[in-house]
Write a protein that holds these residues in place. Structure first.
Motif, PDB file in Angstrom:
ATOM      1  N   LEU A  87       0.811  -1.215   0.000  1.00 20.50           N
ATOM      2  CA  LEU A  87       0.000   0.000   0.000  1.00 20.50           C
ATOM      3  C   LEU A  87       0.849   1.272   0.000  1.00 20.50           C
ATOM      4  N   SER A  88       1.992   1.230   0.666  1.00 15.19           N
ATOM      5  CA  SER A  88       2.836   2.416   0.782  1.00 15.19           C
ATOM      6  C   SER A  88       3.849   2.537  -0.343  1.00 15.19           C
ATOM      7  N   GLY A  89       4.158   1.409  -0.993  1.00 15.08           N
ATOM      8  CA  GLY A  89       5.229   1.414  -1.980  1.00 15.08           C
ATOM      9  C   GLY A  89       6.608   1.450  -1.350  1.00 15.08           C
ATOM     10  N   VAL A  90       6.675   1.183  -0.034  1.00 19.09           N
ATOM     11  CA  VAL A  90       7.938   1.201   0.705  1.00 19.09           C
ATOM     12  C   VAL A  90       8.339  -0.242   1.031  1.00 19.09           C
ATOM     13  N   PRO A  91       9.465  -0.733   0.545  1.00 18.85           N
ATOM     14  CA  PRO A  91       9.895  -2.101   0.881  1.00 18.85           C
ATOM     15  C   PRO A  91      10.137  -2.229   2.381  1.00 18.85           C
ATOM     16  N   ILE A  92       9.650  -3.321   2.970  1.00 18.34           N
ATOM     17  CA  ILE A  92       9.761  -3.522   4.420  1.00 18.34           C
ATOM     18  C   ILE A  92      10.215  -4.948   4.696  1.00 18.34           C
ATOM     19  N   THR A  93      11.179  -5.095   5.600  1.00 20.18           N
ATOM     20  CA  THR A  93      11.616  -6.402   6.076  1.00 20.18           C
ATOM     21  C   THR A  93      11.168  -6.573   7.520  1.00 20.18           C
ATOM     22  N   SER A 100      -7.736  -0.512  26.654  1.00 24.23           N
ATOM     23  CA  SER A 100      -7.550  -0.774  25.231  1.00 24.23           C
ATOM     24  C   SER A 100      -6.260  -0.105  24.781  1.00 24.23           C
ATOM     25  N   GLY A 101      -5.713  -0.576  23.676  1.00 24.39           N
ATOM     26  CA  GLY A 101      -4.465  -0.008  23.172  1.00 24.39           C
ATOM     27  C   GLY A 101      -4.447  -0.016  21.656  1.00 24.39           C
ATOM     28  N   ARG A 102      -3.527   0.740  21.103  1.00 23.46           N
ATOM     29  CA  ARG A 102      -3.353   0.806  19.659  1.00 23.46           C
ATOM     30  C   ARG A 102      -2.086   0.071  19.259  1.00 23.46           C
ATOM     31  N   VAL A 103      -2.162  -0.656  18.163  1.00 22.10           N
ATOM     32  CA  VAL A 103      -0.965  -1.250  17.578  1.00 22.10           C
ATOM     33  C   VAL A 103      -0.343  -0.154  16.713  1.00 22.10           C
ATOM     34  N   ALA A 104       0.634   0.539  17.304  1.00 24.36           N
ATOM     35  CA  ALA A 104       1.151   1.771  16.718  1.00 24.36           C
ATOM     36  C   ALA A 104       2.452   1.532  15.960  1.00 24.36           C
ATOM     37  N   LEU A 105       2.627   2.311  14.893  1.00 18.84           N
ATOM     38  CA  LEU A 105       3.839   2.265  14.083  1.00 18.84           C
ATOM     39  C   LEU A 105       4.733   3.436  14.474  1.00 18.84           C
ATOM     40  N   TYR A 106       5.939   3.127  14.916  1.00 20.24           N
ATOM     41  CA  TYR A 106       6.928   4.134  15.253  1.00 20.24           C
ATOM     42  C   TYR A 106       8.030   4.131  14.195  1.00 20.24           C
ATOM     43  N   ALA A 107       8.632   5.296  13.973  1.00 18.69           N
ATOM     44  CA  ALA A 107       9.708   5.417  12.987  1.00 18.69           C
ATOM     45  C   ALA A 107      10.902   6.110  13.616  1.00 18.69           C
ATOM     46  N   GLU A 108      12.101   5.736  13.163  1.00 15.37           N
ATOM     47  CA  GLU A 108      13.291   6.412  13.670  1.00 15.37           C
ATOM     48  C   GLU A 108      13.300   7.851  13.152  1.00 15.37           C
ATOM     49  N   PRO A 109      13.843   8.801  13.922  1.00 13.76           N
ATOM     50  CA  PRO A 109      13.695  10.236  13.623  1.00 13.76           C
ATOM     51  C   PRO A 109      14.229  10.660  12.262  1.00 13.76           C
ATOM     52  N   LYS A 110      15.187   9.965  11.709  1.00 11.74           N
ATOM     53  CA  LYS A 110      15.810  10.398  10.459  1.00 11.74           C
ATOM     54  C   LYS A 110      15.022   9.992   9.210  1.00 11.74           C
ATOM     55  N   LEU A 111      13.952   9.255   9.384  1.00  7.15           N
ATOM     56  CA  LEU A 111      13.181   8.823   8.220  1.00  7.15           C
ATOM     57  C   LEU A 111      12.568  10.035   7.527  1.00  7.15           C
ATOM     58  N   ASP A 112      12.655  10.079   6.200  1.00 13.98           N
ATOM     59  CA  ASP A 112      12.228  11.264   5.467  1.00 13.98           C
ATOM     60  C   ASP A 112      10.709  11.431   5.481  1.00 13.98           C
ATOM     61  N   ALA A 113      10.275  12.657   5.280  1.00 10.03           N
ATOM     62  CA  ALA A 113       8.859  13.014   5.384  1.00 10.03           C
ATOM     63  C   ALA A 113       8.005  12.293   4.346  1.00 10.03           C
ATOM     64  N   ALA A 114       8.516  12.100   3.141  1.00 14.75           N
ATOM     65  CA  ALA A 114       7.739  11.443   2.093  1.00 14.75           C
ATOM     66  C   ALA A 114       7.459   9.995   2.452  1.00 14.75           C
ATOM     67  N   THR A 115       8.452   9.320   3.011  1.00 14.60           N
ATOM     68  CA  THR A 115       8.260   7.922   3.418  1.00 14.60           C
ATOM     69  C   THR A 115       7.272   7.837   4.573  1.00 14.60           C
ATOM     70  N   ILE A 116       7.396   8.735   5.532  1.00 11.56           N
ATOM     71  CA  ILE A 116       6.463   8.747   6.663  1.00 11.56           C
ATOM     72  C   ILE A 116       5.035   8.972   6.171  1.00 11.56           C
ATOM     73  N   ALA A 117       4.853   9.903   5.249  1.00 12.11           N
ATOM     74  CA  ALA A 117       3.513  10.175   4.715  1.00 12.11           C
ATOM     75  C   ALA A 117       2.947   8.949   4.010  1.00 12.11           C
ATOM     76  N   ALA A 118       3.781   8.239   3.261  1.00 10.54           N
ATOM     77  CA  ALA A 118       3.326   7.029   2.564  1.00 10.54           C
ATOM     78  C   ALA A 118       2.930   5.945   3.562  1.00 10.54           C
ATOM     79  N   LEU A 119       3.688   5.818   4.641  1.00  8.84           N
ATOM     80  CA  LEU A 119       3.374   4.817   5.670  1.00  8.84           C
ATOM     81  C   LEU A 119       2.103   5.188   6.426  1.00  8.84           C
ATOM     82  N   GLN A 120       1.906   6.471   6.693  1.00  9.82           N
ATOM     83  CA  GLN A 120       0.683   6.914   7.366  1.00  9.82           C
ATOM     84  C   GLN A 120      -0.549   6.619   6.518  1.00  9.82           C
ATOM     85  N   THR A 121      -0.439   6.857   5.224  1.00  7.30           N
ATOM     86  CA  THR A 121      -1.551   6.549   4.320  1.00  7.30           C
ATOM     87  C   THR A 121      -1.847   5.050   4.326  1.00  7.30           C
TER      88      THR A 121
END
Length: 247
Positions: free
Chosen positions: A70-76, A205-226
């Motif tokens: 969905l994001s177009g970001v490769p993930i391992t 109740s809790g959320r299964v939340a996605l965290y990112a390391e601070p240096k990740l670029d804004a475009a990648t973060i936006a794609a992951l949020q979508t």
């Protein structure tokens, strides 16, 4: 060879060399851009683990695959013990982390679904309020912090375990009075255990939340949020966990 001819030849050779270098540079940049992000999650079923052949399995493994699409970001995906994921994210050992967040405001860059935090005991146990746990030994997954109120209550004894299977065994052996944890994890462990236990009572109740390391670029973060938003809308986590549809 006359001088003008030699100069033209040298210029042509330089042009050819430059053209030859361009594809390699472009390929290196593309390869760098396509490098998969390392995403950690808890190494407990039904969330994630490795099968007998070392292949990753579990609900979050399937969810990561859909997030990448969905994001177009490769993930391992990298299943790790519960307490190790935050350290890996902070030390550069991972780029992303999926972890359960029970704070009121919510954390991370976004979330993919929700879970119930429940308590249960042996047959006959009843729970209505925190006072029902006073004087009891409550087992929790090591390094988890699903209930700050319970953690802060000195009248409740706490005991850590390393897996929900172990927690259920300790409960049945009488070493614990109550087990607290994520409903999906508990139901998975109980499905393999013998003996009667109480109903499961929802504590939070809790959320299964996605965290990112601070240096990740804004475009990648936006794609992951979508992608996270789409995963929630499609109720993908519910489907992968084989549970009733919920947000």
């Amino acid at each position: 060879m006359h001088v003008p001819t030699r100069r033209r030849a040298l210029a042509s050779m330089a042009s050819i060399a430059a053209l030859g270098a361009l594809p390699a540079t472009s390929s290196a940049s593309a390869a760098s851009a396509r490098a998969p992000l390392r995403l950690t999650m808890v190494n407990l079923m039904p969330w994630a683990s490795n099968d007998a052949h070392g292949r990753p399995i579990g609900a979050l493994i399937g969810l990561c695959a859909q997030m990448a699409t969905l994001s177009g970001v490769p993930i391992t995906p990298i299943p790790v013990p519960y307490g190790r994921a935050p350290h890996m994210l902070n030390s550069g050992g991972a780029d992303l982390m999926l972890i359960i967040d029970t704070s009121a405001k919510g954390g991370g860059i976004d979330y993919v679904g929700t879970v119930d935090i429940v308590v249960f005991g042996r047959s006959g146990f009843r729970f209505q309020r925190m006072e029902d746990l006073f004087g009891k030994t409550v087992g929790t997954l090591r390094h988890s912090g699903y209930s700050p109120e319970l953690e802060a209550e000195a009248r409740i004894r706490k005991h850590a375990f390393d897996s929900y299977d172990q927690g259920v065994r300790m409960l049945q052996a009488g070493r614990l009075d109550v087990v607290l944890g994520v409903r999906d994890s508990i139901e998975y462990a109980l499905g393999k255990a013998a003996g009667e236990v109480s109903p499961r009572y929802t504590l939070a109740s809790g959320r299964v939340a996605l965290y990112a390391e601070p240096k990740l670029d804004a475009a990648t973060i936006a794609a992951l949020q979508t992608a996270c938003r789409q995963l929630r809308q499609k109720r993908v986590l519910d489907e992968l966990l084989h549970r009733p549809q919920r947000r």
